[in-house]
Write an enzyme that holds these catalytic residues in place. Structure first.
Site, PDB file in Angstrom:
ATOM      1  N   HIS A 228      30.615   5.649  36.520  1.00 17.36           N
ATOM      2  CA  HIS A 228      29.964   6.108  35.295  1.00 17.36           C
ATOM      3  C   HIS A 228      28.578   6.651  35.660  1.00 17.36           C
ATOM      4  CE1 HIS A 228      28.318   6.436  31.407  1.00 17.36           C
ATOM      5  NE2 HIS A 228      27.583   5.337  31.465  1.00 17.36           N
TER       6      HIS A 228
ATOM      7  N   ASN B  56      23.822  11.339  30.992  1.00 14.06           N
ATOM      8  CA  ASN B  56      24.849  10.343  30.675  1.00 14.06           C
ATOM      9  C   ASN B  56      25.597  10.806  29.426  1.00 14.06           C
ATOM     10  OD1 ASN B  56      26.327   8.155  29.819  1.00 14.06           O
ATOM     11  ND2 ASN B  56      24.690   6.658  30.090  1.00 14.06           N
TER      12      ASN B  56
ATOM     13  N   CYS C 295      30.677   3.747  26.942  1.00 16.00           N
ATOM     14  CA  CYS C 295      30.789   4.515  28.196  1.00 16.00           C
ATOM     15  C   CYS C 295      32.015   4.129  29.021  1.00 16.00           C
ATOM     16  CB  CYS C 295      29.538   4.349  29.037  1.00 16.00           C
ATOM     17  SG  CYS C 295      28.033   4.738  28.151  1.00 16.00           S
TER      18      CYS C 295
HETATM   19  O1  UT7 Z   1      25.602   3.920  29.676  1.00 18.36           O
HETATM   20  C1  UT7 Z   1      24.694   2.852  29.712  1.00 18.36           C
HETATM   21  C2  UT7 Z   1      23.384   3.299  29.175  1.00 18.36           C
HETATM   22  N1  UT7 Z   1      22.168   2.771  29.639  1.00 18.36           N
HETATM   23  C3  UT7 Z   1      21.793   2.629  30.913  1.00 18.36           C
HETATM   24  O2  UT7 Z   1      22.531   2.785  31.835  1.00 18.36           O
HETATM   25  C4  UT7 Z   1      20.350   2.269  31.156  1.00 18.36           C
HETATM   26  C5  UT7 Z   1      20.113   1.650  32.495  1.00 18.36           C
HETATM   27  N2  UT7 Z   1      18.704   1.577  32.768  1.00 18.36           N
HETATM   28  C6  UT7 Z   1      18.020   2.609  33.317  1.00 18.36           C
HETATM   29  O3  UT7 Z   1      18.576   3.632  33.626  1.00 18.36           O
HETATM   30  C7  UT7 Z   1      16.524   2.417  33.576  1.00 18.36           C
HETATM   31  O4  UT7 Z   1      16.169   1.060  33.347  1.00 18.36           O
HETATM   32  C8  UT7 Z   1      15.651   3.353  32.693  1.00 18.36           C
HETATM   33  C9  UT7 Z   1      15.806   4.793  33.124  1.00 18.36           C
HETATM   34  C10 UT7 Z   1      16.008   3.193  31.233  1.00 18.36           C
HETATM   35  C11 UT7 Z   1      14.184   2.980  32.866  1.00 18.36           C
HETATM   36  O5  UT7 Z   1      13.831   3.053  34.250  1.00 18.36           O
HETATM   37  P1  UT7 Z   1      13.020   1.873  34.941  1.00 18.36           P
HETATM   38  O6  UT7 Z   1      12.810   2.259  36.329  1.00 18.36           O
HETATM   39  O7  UT7 Z   1      13.741   0.598  34.649  1.00 18.36           O
HETATM   40  O8  UT7 Z   1      11.645   1.962  34.203  1.00 18.36           O
HETATM   41  P2  UT7 Z   1      10.884   0.841  33.369  1.00 18.36           P
HETATM   42  O9  UT7 Z   1      11.508   0.650  32.042  1.00 18.36           O
HETATM   43  O10 UT7 Z   1      10.642  -0.352  34.254  1.00 18.36           O
HETATM   44  O11 UT7 Z   1       9.478   1.542  33.182  1.00 18.36           O
HETATM   45  C12 UT7 Z   1       8.595   1.783  34.300  1.00 18.36           C
HETATM   46  C13 UT7 Z   1       7.416   2.565  33.780  1.00 18.36           C
HETATM   47  C14 UT7 Z   1       6.789   1.960  32.542  1.00 18.36           C
HETATM   48  O12 UT7 Z   1       5.402   2.190  32.583  1.00 18.36           O
HETATM   49  P3  UT7 Z   1       4.395   1.031  33.053  1.00 18.36           P
HETATM   50  O13 UT7 Z   1       4.613  -0.093  32.092  1.00 18.36           O
HETATM   51  O14 UT7 Z   1       4.777   0.695  34.449  1.00 18.36           O
HETATM   52  O15 UT7 Z   1       3.067   1.692  32.921  1.00 18.36           O
HETATM   53  C15 UT7 Z   1       7.378   2.777  31.429  1.00 18.36           C
HETATM   54  O16 UT7 Z   1       6.576   2.793  30.275  1.00 18.36           O
HETATM   55  O17 UT7 Z   1       7.837   3.877  33.422  1.00 18.36           O
HETATM   56  C16 UT7 Z   1       7.454   4.145  32.063  1.00 18.36           C
HETATM   57  N3  UT7 Z   1       8.480   5.007  31.487  1.00 18.36           N
HETATM   58  C17 UT7 Z   1       8.379   6.355  31.486  1.00 18.36           C
HETATM   59  N4  UT7 Z   1       7.427   7.176  31.970  1.00 18.36           N
HETATM   60  C18 UT7 Z   1       7.653   8.501  31.820  1.00 18.36           C
HETATM   61  C19 UT7 Z   1       9.643   4.650  30.885  1.00 18.36           C
HETATM   62  N5  UT7 Z   1      10.318   5.748  30.504  1.00 18.36           N
HETATM   63  C20 UT7 Z   1       9.546   6.809  30.861  1.00 18.36           C
HETATM   64  C21 UT7 Z   1       9.701   8.203  30.745  1.00 18.36           C
HETATM   65  N6  UT7 Z   1       8.743   8.997  31.249  1.00 18.36           N
HETATM   66  N7  UT7 Z   1      10.805   8.758  30.170  1.00 18.36           N
END
Ligand code: UT7
Length: 337
Positions: A264, A294, A122
């Protein structure tokens, strides 16, 4: 004689197919993976993304790159024959060999250029602009084309809802030209950094030379994206803030001197956290991830191009572009448009 480098034209291109969050939720729901529009919008800021029809040659990576490049050339009032260097930033090349830069060269007829791909994920466009600037300032090239383009959709793991909802396909391009060293409108400073110790946070395990894709590995989705989103989030906020400040510091400038900030586009919450740390108003932050997700190396050039074309970025405006990506890689470029 000393030279400086200036971005004189930009362009962008996207595949036709729009996939909104509801469409995506339906698609992965069939695989037993649950998500919904509300979660995606609240946690990422993304509403929809574009996805290439890879069976259609006009939506291959280099084809999208070619359209973006042609638009950038028109804006810069240059012909393909004027380009003497093509730097193509991508981590999703058309083919492993030859380079996507060479595919693009034949598509646009840039017959006087030498062409090379770079992979900084990226951060690729920022790396490309910084490298192009060195060649231009050193007098080795006069007109460089830098493309940041990705077709990420074939590499998404549809069983992983934390990553497959984030990405989209698209291409952005910029023409960089030699200008006199004292020009006001030019690239002002840049800063690049990498941390290969964090490579496991975001990678595609199989398909390179050290792990062939076998039927077993294919079934395990090892040829698809593997991402530790939460860890990347934290590093990204720190790195984007640091890159921005270091790049401004090189010109003894502060965030108040900026007209626009182009980060980004990975997650709106990352962007808001960085703007907050920099005490920079969100109204001056360019955003396109709501419509495109993204698009990796394409996020910055496409957001930049959109704001130049709709007149938000005006002649003489000072713009800071700031990226992080797999590697991990980081970097920023400060320019006066
Ligand atoms: O170019 C670089 C590429 N990558 C990035 O920039 C990634 C950077 N990270 C992020 O953008 C975020 O960390 C994510 C979008 C990937 C995840 O968001 P988050 O707020 O960190 O969520 P999390 O992983 O802490 O998950 C929170 C909850 C979990 O459920 P529980 O355990 O609280 O019950 C996940 O299982 O949200 C759940 N979850 C979802 N629910 C519905 C994770 N993904 C999803 C989804 N839909 N797509």
């Amino acid at each position: 004689m000393e030279f400086a480098a200036r971005i004189t034209g930009t362009g962008s291109a996207f595949p036709l197919k729009r996939v909104c969050n509801d469409n995506l939720a339906q698609k992965i729901g069939k695989l037993g993976v649950q998500t919904d529009d509300r979660w995606i919008q609240e946690r990422t800021g993304i509403r929809e993304r574009r996805m290439s029809a890879t069976e259609n040659a006009s939506e291959h990576n280099s084809s999208l790159g070619a359209v973006a490049a042609q638009k950038a050339l028109v804006m810069a009032d240059k012909n393909p024959e004027d380009i003497d260097q093509i730097i193509y930033a991508t981590c999703t090349p058309d083919t492993l060999i030859p380079s996507t830069a060479c595919w693009l060269q034949q598509k646009i007829g840039a017959k006087n250029a030498w062409a090379v791909d770079i992979n900084a994920a990226c951060s690729g466009f920022i790396y490309g602009i910084t490298m192009a600037e060195q060649f231009v300032r050193g007098g080795q090239t006069k007109t460089t084309l830098v493309v940041g383009a990705e077709v990420l959709s074939p590499f998404l793991n549809w069983h992983d809802r934390t990553s497959c909802i984030l990405f989209g396909d698209g291409a952005g391009a910029a023409v960089i030209e030699r200008v006199p060293a004292k020009s006001k409108r030019r690239i002002l400073s840049s800063y690049l950094s990498s941390n290969g110790y964090l490579s496991q946070l975001f990678h595609i395990p199989a398909g390179g030379s050290n792990l062939e894709v076998t039927p077993t590995r294919y079934a395990q989705n090892l040829h698809k994206m593997h991402m530790s989103g939460k860890e990347i989030f934290k590093v990204a906020v720190r790195a984007l803030t640091e890159c921005a400040l270091r790049t401004l510091e090189k010109k003894r400038m502060k965030t108040v001197d900026l007209d626009w900030f182009v980060p980004h586009q990975a997650n709106l919450r990352i962007i808001e956290a960085v703007a907050n740390r920099l005490a920079f108003p969100m109204e001056k932050v360019l955003i396109n991830l709501d419509r495109y997700g993204n698009t990796s190396a394409a996020t910055i050039p496409t957001a930049l191009d959109e704001a130049i074309r709709d007149g938000r970025i005006k002649k003489g405006h000072t713009v800071l572009m700031d990226a992080f990506g797999a590697g991990l890689t980081y970097g920023a470029v400060l320019m006066r448009w």
